[in-house]
Design a protein around this motif. Sequence first.
Motif, short mmCIF file in Angstrom:
data_model
loop_
_atom_site.label_atom_id
_atom_site.label_comp_id
_atom_site.label_asym_id
_atom_site.label_seq_id
_atom_site.Cartn_x
_atom_site.Cartn_y
_atom_site.Cartn_z
N TYR A 32 31.26 13.44 -25.67
CA TYR A 32 32.11 12.61 -26.27
C TYR A 32 31.49 11.57 -26.79
N ALA A 33 30.53 11.03 -25.68
CA ALA A 33 29.93 9.68 -25.92
C ALA A 33 28.62 9.79 -26.99
N PHE A 34 27.97 10.58 -26.55
CA PHE A 34 26.58 10.83 -27.48
C PHE A 34 26.51 12.01 -28.42
N LEU A 68 19.46 8.58 -22.96
CA LEU A 68 20.42 7.70 -22.30
C LEU A 68 21.40 8.93 -21.79
N GLY A 69 21.61 10.09 -22.36
CA GLY A 69 22.48 11.24 -22.09
C GLY A 69 21.95 11.73 -20.76
N THR A 70 20.80 12.04 -20.91
CA THR A 70 20.02 12.84 -19.90
C THR A 70 19.96 11.75 -18.59
N ALA A 71 19.74 10.69 -18.91
CA ALA A 71 19.69 9.66 -17.92
C ALA A 71 20.98 9.58 -16.98
N PHE A 72 22.19 9.60 -17.80
CA PHE A 72 23.41 9.54 -17.17
C PHE A 72 23.64 10.84 -16.37
N LEU A 73 23.28 11.93 -16.86
CA LEU A 73 23.34 13.17 -16.24
C LEU A 73 22.56 13.20 -14.91
N GLN A 126 14.28 14.03 -23.37
CA GLN A 126 15.22 14.56 -22.03
C GLN A 126 14.42 14.25 -20.80
N VAL A 127 13.08 14.84 -20.71
CA VAL A 127 12.33 14.57 -19.56
C VAL A 127 12.28 12.87 -19.39
N ALA A 128 12.26 12.07 -20.38
CA ALA A 128 12.16 10.52 -19.88
C ALA A 128 13.31 10.24 -19.64
N GLY A 129 14.55 10.54 -20.02
CA GLY A 129 15.92 10.28 -19.55
C GLY A 129 16.18 10.78 -18.12
#
Length: 249
Positions: free
Chosen positions: A61-63, A15-20, A97-100
């Motif tokens: 801060y979220a993850f 989720l974090g990487t997807a948001f990025l 991370q790659v999946a995100g």
Amino acid sequence: MDGLRTPQKLAAEVLGTAFLVFIGVGSVPATLMVNGDAPFTMADLGMISLAFGTVVLATVYAFGHVSGNHINPAVTLALALNGQFPWRQVPAYLAAQVAGAVLGAFAIIGVLGDRASAVGLGVAAYGQGVGAGQAFIAEFVGTFILVLTVLLVVHRAAAPGFAGVAIGLVVFAAIIPVAPATGASINPARTLGPMLVQQVWGAEVAWSQAPVYLAAEFLAGVAAAFAARALTHIKTLAGANHDALETAA
């Protein structure tokens, strides 16, 4: 992160990487689409940099309390090299991370439509007149600054509570000088995710540039790990006493 299961941590990395990627990378095609035929300006670059910096700040801060919010394989590698992250979890984190990044890139097309792909989907690529050597240096320097900052602000001796601010600001700052050369990926997952989705969407992708990005980013992570260790190394009490005795003699 005590008591959290591995699936929870990996989900946070996805989720974090997807948001990025959705917010940071997505700001690139969004800017180009809004601008139309207007020239790309320093103000546009500043807004894109701000998008990256703010989403990194938010995700820390979220993850951060769930997975550490690495959202960057170079950071994960550097933390493992410094003994701050278990090696056995590295492959799973990198895959998450790659999946995100792929998920985030698909979300860009889902929100902005085919035009996002038509204007490049924010895929990192060499700037005009930039060769492989210059691109390598640019990605190495940008990634090194980012990863070293991460390692030092999460160090146990660092001022608590400000890691997210420092990391968000350094992402914002590093993108500005690096982006004209390479698009300032400074993150292997961010490099690969949009490339893969752009390929799936049938657009042309300069895959020959990918090894330069990945080599520079991972090597910068390694270099940052050694630099952080050198900067924060503290002699043992026994070693200090030995040095004191030698000085007295």
